[in-house]
Design an enzyme around this catalytic site. Structure first.
Site, mmCIF file in Angstrom:
data_model
loop_
_atom_site.group_PDB
_atom_site.id
_atom_site.type_symbol
_atom_site.label_atom_id
_atom_site.label_comp_id
_atom_site.label_asym_id
_atom_site.label_seq_id
_atom_site.Cartn_x
_atom_site.Cartn_y
_atom_site.Cartn_z
ATOM 1 N N THR A 175 -39.941 -42.280 -59.542
ATOM 2 C CA THR A 175 -39.956 -42.278 -61.008
ATOM 3 C C THR A 175 -41.215 -42.920 -61.565
ATOM 4 O OG1 THR A 175 -37.550 -42.573 -60.930
ATOM 5 C CG2 THR A 175 -38.612 -42.885 -63.048
ATOM 6 N N HIS A 222 -31.725 -35.750 -51.099
ATOM 7 C CA HIS A 222 -30.527 -36.221 -51.811
ATOM 8 C C HIS A 222 -29.506 -35.085 -51.983
ATOM 9 C CE1 HIS A 222 -33.427 -39.286 -52.590
ATOM 10 N NE2 HIS A 222 -33.902 -38.792 -53.711
ATOM 11 N N ARG A 236 -34.652 -37.346 -65.410
ATOM 12 C CA ARG A 236 -35.931 -38.051 -65.316
ATOM 13 C C ARG A 236 -37.072 -37.134 -64.917
ATOM 14 N NH1 ARG A 236 -33.760 -42.099 -60.968
ATOM 15 N NH2 ARG A 236 -32.560 -40.192 -60.540
ATOM 16 N N GLY A 295 -37.681 -47.701 -58.385
ATOM 17 C CA GLY A 295 -36.887 -48.173 -59.515
ATOM 18 C C GLY A 295 -37.687 -48.306 -60.789
ATOM 19 N N GLY A 296 -37.255 -49.260 -61.634
ATOM 20 C CA GLY A 296 -37.863 -49.456 -62.936
ATOM 21 C C GLY A 296 -37.131 -48.757 -64.058
ATOM 22 N N GLU A 297 -36.058 -48.008 -63.734
ATOM 23 C CA GLU A 297 -35.357 -47.253 -64.776
ATOM 24 C C GLU A 297 -34.666 -48.154 -65.797
ATOM 25 O OE1 GLU A 297 -35.019 -44.571 -61.037
ATOM 26 O OE2 GLU A 297 -34.991 -46.718 -61.474
ATOM 27 N N ASP A 347 -34.269 -43.225 -48.202
ATOM 28 C CA ASP A 347 -34.616 -43.582 -49.575
ATOM 29 C C ASP A 347 -34.811 -45.098 -49.664
ATOM 30 O OD1 ASP A 347 -35.298 -42.873 -52.162
ATOM 31 O OD2 ASP A 347 -33.242 -42.876 -52.919
ATOM 32 N N ARG A 391 -25.647 -35.659 -52.675
ATOM 33 C CA ARG A 391 -25.255 -36.537 -53.778
ATOM 34 C C ARG A 391 -23.973 -36.083 -54.484
ATOM 35 N NH1 ARG A 391 -28.311 -38.535 -57.291
ATOM 36 N NH2 ARG A 391 -30.437 -38.125 -56.542
ATOM 37 N N HIS A 425 -37.021 -34.094 -55.044
ATOM 38 C CA HIS A 425 -35.887 -34.925 -55.437
ATOM 39 C C HIS A 425 -34.890 -34.052 -56.186
ATOM 40 C CE1 HIS A 425 -33.804 -38.290 -57.598
ATOM 41 N NE2 HIS A 425 -33.729 -37.363 -58.539
#
Length: 390
Positions: free
Chosen positions: A99, A224, A163, A68-70, A285, A227, A195
């Site tokens: 990320t 993924h 990203r 995370g951190g987005e 994930d 998705r 990814h």
């Protein structure tokens, strides 16, 4: 050195073996069959009658350091405690960054893997992140894989995502080549975990890489791929052409409403299309962020992936989609073990690691053995992390 004799369970190794006994001495499986006369001092006999015995599960895409951190520093997800995978029957994990390679590093990733190994599960890692050039420990992808015990590949490199570093085909090929040679020198798969985002280019760059060079199509593991429906259809064709695909089990009701293909349903559809189950794996994930962005790429919110979703989706594939257990369980045992060439993993067989999961007839986890240590007994977690309450 502890010894366990599991008596009378129905064994899926992952192929169906019928009811038999499994003897584990220390960290290894030493015998299968009718072992009624075996007697080892201190051996514990575990009644497996009415239970199904499976290989320990492999989760080949976990953010063991968190992800995370987005959405800023407050959205960095926490590290994975060892209790989470064990509760879900997972005895082997492969860690990735994602990320954030600014506040997290490959060095920390390797240290976390070593810590998990010391706490009772098997853990390897991929070097790199969404960003290029690939972050390494030694300055070389080949050297990292060949020389650093925990490193077995590269990932997750991001494609078709806002990203991503937007790598060129030439850059991607150099990464794949370095990973492949490093894997050959080490005796592991040396794969590139890719990814996949929602972008319209989909898997086109991976197809171009495979068609225009000598690099085999299964050098890449796109993840993924469930998705959205368009990417899923591409993934089916990619697997039919010999590629390997990875479906992500962590999801949200919103993602499913927006068209994400539920893993259990996706497995059924891939098998119906003729994809060999050896080309399919599931990963959770786990501890990664599940971010939501608007059409302009602006962050709207996130939830956290769960490693326990791995077995839940395999269970749904069997109970709701009618996939045979011996087929469904391959996507979290033998398939990832063979992709990555993980020694001693993915099978119940003599000489393999004593990683076992016993489930009841409703496929609820009853016992978990991790490298010969009873981690879960009668649904009670026994093996806990260094800083967990005792």
């Amino acid at each position: 050195m502890r010894s366990y004799l599991f008596k009378g369970a129905e064994v899926f190794a992952p192929e169906a073996k019928g009811c038999c006994d499994v003897l584990c001495v220390g960290p290894k499986v030493v015998a299968l069959g009718d072992l009624g006369g075996v007697c080892i001092p201190g051996m514990e006999v575990v009644d497996g009658r009415g239970l199904l015995l499976l290989p320990g599960f492999i989760d080949n895409h976990v953010h063991i350091l968190g992800g995370g951190g987005e959405g800023g520093p407050a959205t960095r997800t926490p590290e994975m405690p060892v209790e989470d995978p064990l509760t879900g029957g997972i005895t082997t994990v492969i860690g990735v960054l994602g990320t954030d390679d600014v506040t997290r590093s490959v060095a920390s990733l390797v240290a976390k893997a070593r810590g998990l190994w010391a706490e009772g599960i098997s853990a390897w890692v991929m070097v790199g992140s969404y960003q290029l050039p690939v972050a390494t420990l030694t300055g070389s992808i080949r050297s990292d894989i060949a020389l650093v015990e925990q490193v077995i590949g590269v990932g997750e490199v991001a494609l078709s995502d806002h990203r991503s570093s937007q790598p060129s085909l030439e850059e991607l090929l150099k990464i794949a080549s370095a990973a492949r040679v490093g894997g050959m020198l080490k005796g592991f798969g040396g794969k590139v975990n890719v990814h996949m985002g929602d972008g319209p280019r989909g898997l086109s760059m991976l197809r171009e890489a495979a068609q225009g060079t000598e690099i085999p199509v299964d050098q890449f593991i796109p993840t993924h791929v469930n998705r959205n429906p368009d990417l899923f259809r591409e993934a089916v064709a990619f697997a039919l052409d010999g590629g390997v695909v990875d479906l992500t089990t962590s999801t949200t009701p919103q993602f499913l409403e927006e068209g994400e293909v539920k893993c259990s349903r996706g497995l059924k559809e891939m098998l119906h299309a003729g994809v060999d189950p050896s080309r399919i794996c599931f990963s959770s994930d786990g501890q990664g962020s599940l971010p939501v962005f608007d059409q302009g790429g602006r962050f709207k919110g996130l939830t956290v992936g769960r490693v326990t979703s791995l077995w839940e989706e395999v269970r749904d594939a069997v109970q709701e989609e009618g996939v045979p257990l011996e087929t469904a369980v391959r996507v979290i045992t033998s398939s990832p073990a063979l992709f990555h060439r993980l020694p001693g993993k993915g099978f119940v067989a003599e000489g393999f690691d004593a990683d076992l999961v016993l489930v009841d007839q409703d496929l609820r986890i009853r016992h978990v053995l991790s490298r010969g240590v009873m981690a879960v007994r009668d649904r009670e977690l026994l093996l806990k992390g260094t800083f967990s309450p005792r």
